[in-house]
Design an enzyme around this catalytic site. Structure first.
Site, PDB file in Angstrom:
ATOM      1  N   LEU A 364       0.832  -1.209   0.000  1.00  0.00           N
ATOM      2  CA  LEU A 364       0.000   0.000   0.000  1.00  0.00           C
ATOM      3  C   LEU A 364       0.862   1.253   0.000  1.00  0.00           C
ATOM      4  CD1 LEU A 364      -2.703  -0.931   2.633  1.00  0.00           C
ATOM      5  CD2 LEU A 364      -3.106  -0.452   0.226  1.00  0.00           C
ATOM      6  N   GLY A 370       8.244   1.744   7.922  1.00  0.00           N
ATOM      7  CA  GLY A 370       8.392   0.518   7.156  1.00  0.00           C
ATOM      8  C   GLY A 370       7.300   0.391   6.118  1.00  0.00           C
ATOM      9  N   VAL A 372       3.797  -0.993   4.283  1.00  0.00           N
ATOM     10  CA  VAL A 372       2.420  -1.282   4.674  1.00  0.00           C
ATOM     11  C   VAL A 372       1.769  -2.120   3.580  1.00  0.00           C
ATOM     12  CG1 VAL A 372       0.205  -0.310   5.370  1.00  0.00           C
ATOM     13  CG2 VAL A 372       2.314   0.921   5.891  1.00  0.00           C
ATOM     14  N   ASP A 483       2.786  13.069  15.879  1.00  0.00           N
ATOM     15  CA  ASP A 483       3.135  13.131  14.456  1.00  0.00           C
ATOM     16  C   ASP A 483       1.877  13.348  13.612  1.00  0.00           C
ATOM     17  OD1 ASP A 483       4.803  13.187  12.306  1.00  0.00           O
ATOM     18  OD2 ASP A 483       5.224  11.044  12.237  1.00  0.00           O
TER      19      ASP A 483
HETATM   20  N1  ATP Z   1      -4.785   1.343   7.633  1.00  0.00           N
HETATM   21  C1  ATP Z   1      -4.425   1.625   6.374  1.00  0.00           C
HETATM   22  N2  ATP Z   1      -5.277   1.399   5.358  1.00  0.00           N
HETATM   23  C2  ATP Z   1      -4.913   1.712   4.083  1.00  0.00           C
HETATM   24  N3  ATP Z   1      -3.741   2.222   3.728  1.00  0.00           N
HETATM   25  C3  ATP Z   1      -2.837   2.473   4.676  1.00  0.00           C
HETATM   26  C4  ATP Z   1      -3.123   2.185   6.061  1.00  0.00           C
HETATM   27  N4  ATP Z   1      -2.055   2.525   6.797  1.00  0.00           N
HETATM   28  C5  ATP Z   1      -1.137   3.008   5.929  1.00  0.00           C
HETATM   29  N5  ATP Z   1      -1.596   2.984   4.644  1.00  0.00           N
HETATM   30  C6  ATP Z   1      -0.876   3.413   3.445  1.00  0.00           C
HETATM   31  O1  ATP Z   1       0.495   3.170   3.616  1.00  0.00           O
HETATM   32  C7  ATP Z   1       1.249   4.363   3.431  1.00  0.00           C
HETATM   33  C8  ATP Z   1       2.403   4.394   4.403  1.00  0.00           C
HETATM   34  O2  ATP Z   1       1.887   4.564   5.701  1.00  0.00           O
HETATM   35  P1  ATP Z   1       2.754   4.991   6.937  1.00  0.00           P
HETATM   36  O3  ATP Z   1       1.819   5.414   7.983  1.00  0.00           O
HETATM   37  O4  ATP Z   1       3.720   3.917   7.236  1.00  0.00           O
HETATM   38  O5  ATP Z   1       3.622   6.164   6.372  1.00  0.00           O
HETATM   39  P2  ATP Z   1       3.558   7.710   6.527  1.00  0.00           P
HETATM   40  O6  ATP Z   1       2.443   8.095   7.405  1.00  0.00           O
HETATM   41  O7  ATP Z   1       3.585   8.251   5.164  1.00  0.00           O
HETATM   42  O8  ATP Z   1       4.935   8.044   7.191  1.00  0.00           O
HETATM   43  P3  ATP Z   1       5.395   7.990   8.717  1.00  0.00           P
HETATM   44  O9  ATP Z   1       5.648   6.552   9.032  1.00  0.00           O
HETATM   45  O10 ATP Z   1       6.628   8.800   8.752  1.00  0.00           O
HETATM   46  O11 ATP Z   1       4.294   8.533   9.565  1.00  0.00           O
HETATM   47  C9  ATP Z   1       0.277   5.493   3.649  1.00  0.00           C
HETATM   48  O12 ATP Z   1       0.596   6.588   2.870  1.00  0.00           O
HETATM   49  C10 ATP Z   1      -1.059   4.892   3.209  1.00  0.00           C
HETATM   50  O13 ATP Z   1      -1.285   5.116   1.858  1.00  0.00           O
END
Ligand code: ATP
Ligand code: NAG
Ligand code: NAG
Ligand code: NAG
Ligand code: NAG
Ligand code: NAG
Ligand code: NAG
Ligand code: NAG
Ligand code: NAG
Length: 675
Positions: A364, A370, A372, A483
């Site tokens: 995703l 890391g 997702v 954050d």
């Molecule tokens: N519960 C979820 N359902 C659908 N997509 C998700 C979900 N969680 C994360 N994602 C997808 O995965 C991507 C990466 O998420 P993640 O939260 O790890 O990174 P981030 O928020 O961009 O960075 P950071 O870890 O620095 O907060 C997101 O941009 C989103 O598109």
């Protein structure tokens, strides 16, 4: 029958106590002994009870509760210089001895512990359970107005208090960060060698606390029951007790549970002013409830195996081989303490199948922590998002998982529900509800997606505000997000904004040196005070939320570069528009003018209030929610506020604190990384 025996047992004690009360009626109580608490007069609150057997049970095996037991009347800790005494007269020495025992469900994991307390007030109703041990709360921890001295027997490492191990003793003044601490144990009188003791091995132990008024030293000594008091104290620290408790104070015990159901017991207790505590009669200790120990495995296997046929043995061997290979593929890291978190633990095998073997087409996105992946749980068909976080150290894992599980209990329509976790060597997997519409930043910046309408944006802003309100105020403990930003806001099927990643920032804290402060967060959303204090607060979350609202309203990243390559902060751009009364021009051009100017300018004004450089001048999230709902009018921006420039301020702040926080300096070089 049983009742009769009870009365017989407590009769002498009651007699003794009433005699003693009578004897001391004229002066304040200076000394008492409880060889067991049956019939004893203590002031109890919370989970604390005296059991019919005479045990003082501070916590009763229910999670997330606290209990206190105090001697009913306050004691006079200062010399009576004149009638009535005054708190400025010299302090008196005191000494106490007690026997305690901790019975946890698990062999090496428990709830925080218990503490002997001397406090100006016996009212700890505002104190929190869990790591605060029923002594303080997040707001007043360490504040001199708490007026308590505590000796903690602590079985959990809390990095925020600088705890040294999950088996330590500490002297605490007004807060949970100890002024002196050491691993539980004692020094052998003959050899001088240090002998470790375990707080959790279900063996009662004795503790002495001695205060010498002349030297102001608080000494803490502990030993197994079979040994006399060791000559060398485990801890010795100077405490200005007259500043801490002044004249009169209550003495007693405090304890609390976290996510593990533990029982904290005191079996006997004595106390004396101006001299050594009366020794406890250990042959009179009340008996602890019988705990069932695991039985040894049966002997049947030993008999059956030798007589089994060769064929059976080889069939077994083959089966074992296959199982072993499968095991390796799905190998997890699982320790005894995790039994407590059973329902929240997913098997790696299920997650592996759910995500099609963590295949790339299920990816995703990539985040700071890391990868997702999207998944569908085999049996239930529930859609999930699995976040794979790499972790090297095992240190603090226990606490982190405990926190993940407790965070999993947070439920709100604007939060992404954390469903559970799984652990493998070097890897932690967090399982969340799946959000079909992905993260908000994609909608804001991806030109291939339709622009969100103003009403959708306004609804998302309000939703996230109520999610933060829940984290800050509606849960037993304050949960700081640390954050908040557009990429951490996900959209569900109905395009509701849901805040994700809460509590994850704590991962940075665990497994690292608790004495260094790490600034967690993303450049552009970090409140200026984080540069020098490094301490996140509700106000710094509000700051980040202000930046987030600006981002959603203006459709622009919080930090950008102008034509000359100089950095520009969105806050400064909007302030400039505010000064020139052209706020409408700051709203996202993709809306093509289709927005309610009144609402948009209200949101922008609110952003400016939230991004006030002084944390105390920012509104609370509750006020923000009220203002967004239109229930409260917004205050005017002050002239001073209108004239400052956030970029200058941030850079000033950083120049001043470069030496203090090298991790911030690390982030400064990341400045252009507009993420
Ligand atoms: N519960 C979820 N359902 C659908 N997509 C998700 C979900 N969680 C994360 N994602 C997808 O995965 C991507 C990466 O998420 P993640 O939260 O790890 O990174 P981030 O928020 O961009 O960075 P950071 O870890 O620095 O907060 C997101 O941009 C989103 O598109
Ligand atoms: C523990 O104490 C709390 C509060 O007094 C009570 O609600 C709960 O039922 C008790 N639990 C047990 C197991 O006794
Ligand atoms: C317990 O002590 C308090 C305060 O000294 C007193 O008011 C109360 O009567 C005592 N109760 C019993 C049962 O002795
Ligand atoms: C300590 O508590 C007092 C009273 O509750 C409060 O006025 C004061 O601001 C607090 N100090 C700090 C540093 O939090
Ligand atoms: C005592 O326990 C601590 C912490 O578990 C450990 O670091 C230390 O090596 C132990 N000391 C002895 C003498 O066993
Ligand atoms: C628990 O520890 C104490 C001292 O550390 C030791 O004397 C006792 O034997 C231990 N008990 C068990 C059941 O391991
Ligand atoms: C406390 O410990 C110190 C250092 O070991 C010792 O000198 C002092 O006598 C002790 N005081 C009391 C009251 O036990
Ligand atoms: C201890 O505190 C009291 C009251 O605050 C103060 O008057 C006294 O000077 C302090 N003593 C020391 C040794 O700091
Ligand atoms: C301790 O209690 C036992 C049993 O009640 C009694 O026989 C013994 O004399 C007591 N010892 C002391 C030193 O008081």
């Amino acid at each position: 029958m049983r009742r009769l025996k009870l009365i017989m047992q407590s009769l002498p004690l009651i007699l003794f106590l009433s005699l003693e009360c009578f004897h001391l009626a004229a002066s304040a109580v200076d000394q008492f002994t409880f060889d067991g608490f049956a019939g004893g007069n203590l002031t109890l609150d919370g989970t604390a009870v005296v059991t019919p057997d005479g045990l003082l049970m501070l916590t009763n095996g229910t999670t997330l509760l606290k209990g206190h037991a105090f001697y009913p009347s306050p004691l006079r800790f200062h010399e009576a210089a004149s009638a009535g005494g005054s708190s400025s007269s010299p302090m008196r020495s005191f000494s106490t001895a007690f026997v305690f025992d901790i019975v946890s469900e698990y062999a090496d994991l428990s709830s925080p512990g218990l503490a002997f307390v001397v406090a100006k007030s016996g009212d700890f109703s505002t104190a929190l359970q869990s790591q605060y041990m029923g002594l303080a709360n997040a707001r007043n921890n360490g504040n001199a107005s708490n007026h308590f001295l505590a000796v903690e027997l602590d079985t959990i490492v809390n990095a925020e208090f600088g705890d040294m191990s999950d088996n330590h003793v500490g002297i605490d003044v007004d807060g949970l960060a100890s002024v002196a601490a050491d691993n539980a144990g004692y020094r052998d009188d003959r050899t001088g060698a240090f002998r470790n003791m375990s707080l959790l091995n279900r063996t009662a132990a004795q503790v002495w606390v001695d205060y010498d008024a002349r030297t102001s030293l608080v000494n803490v000594t502990m030993a197994p029951l079979e040994l006399p008091k060791p000559k060398t104290p485990l801890l010795s620290a100077a405490v200005n007790l007259s500043a801490v408790i002044g004249g009169e104070a209550y003495v007693g015990f405090s304890s609390s549970t976290g996510v593990v159901a533990s029982r904290h017991y005191v079996l006997a207790w004595s106390f004396k002013m101006d001299g050594p505590a009366p020794s406890l009669n250990l042959s009179k200790l009340p008996a602890l409830p019988v705990t069932i120990h695991g039985r040894a495995p049966s002997n049947i296997l030993k008999i059956v195996l030798p007589i089994a046929s060769a064929a059976l043995v080889s069939a077994l061997a083959i089966a074992v081989f296959i199982v072993h290979r499968r095991r390796l593929k799905y190998a997890e890291l699982k320790e005894d303490w995790e039994v407590a978190f059973g329902p929240h633990r997913f098997s790696y095998k299920d997650l592996f199948h759910a995500t099609n073997g963590f295949s790339d087409e299920r990816l995703l996105g990539l985040g700071g922590f890391g990868r997702v992946y999207k998944g569908v749980l085999p049996v239930s068909g529930v859609e999930i998002a699995v976040k794979k976080v790499s972790h090297e150290s095992r240190l603090g894992m226990k606490e982190f998982i405990a926190e993940v599980v407790s965070i999993g209990q947070l439920r709100h329509r604007n939060l992404v529900q954390l469903l559970g976790y799984c652990r493998r060597k070097g890897e932690l997997l967090l399982v969340y509800e799946y959000m079909p519409n992905g993260s908000l930043d994609k909608f804001l910046y991806d030109q291939n997606r339709p622009a969100l309408s103003w009403s959708q944006r306004f609804r998302i802003i309000k939703g996230i505000a109520s999610g933060i309100l829940y984290l800050h105020e509606d849960w037993e403990q304050v949960v700081l997000h640390r954050d908040i930003k557009a990429s951490n806001v996900l959209l569900d099927a109905e395009m509701n904004g849901r805040l994700g990643d809460f509590g994850l920032a704590r991962l940075y804290d665990h497994g690292t040196d608790p004495h260094t402060t790490h600034v967690v967060g993303t450049m552009g959303y970090l409140a200026p005070e984080l540069g020098h204090t490094g301490r996140p607060s509700k106000a710094s979350d509000v700051f980040a939320f202000g930046v987030f609202m600006l981002e959603v309203t203006c459709g622009q990243r919080p930090v950008s570069q102008d034509a000359h390559g100089d950095h520009l902060l969105l806050v400064d751009t909007v302030l400039e528009h505010w000064r020139r009364a052209t706020v409408g021009d700051a709203v996202d051009p993709r809306l093509q003018g289709n927005f309610a100017l009144e609402e948009a300018s209200m949101v922008m004004k609110l952003c400016l209030l939230c991004s006030h450089p002084l944390p105390s001048a920012r509104p609370s999230i509750r006020q923000v929610v009220q203002m967004l709902d239109g229930g409260t009018p917004l205050p005017e921006l002050s002239q001073a506020h209108l004239s400052f420039n956030m970029l200058d301020l941030m850079q000033n702040q950083m120049d001043k604190s470069c030496s203090a926080a090298s991790s911030v300096a690390g982030n400064i070089s990341d400045f252009p990384r507009a993420r």
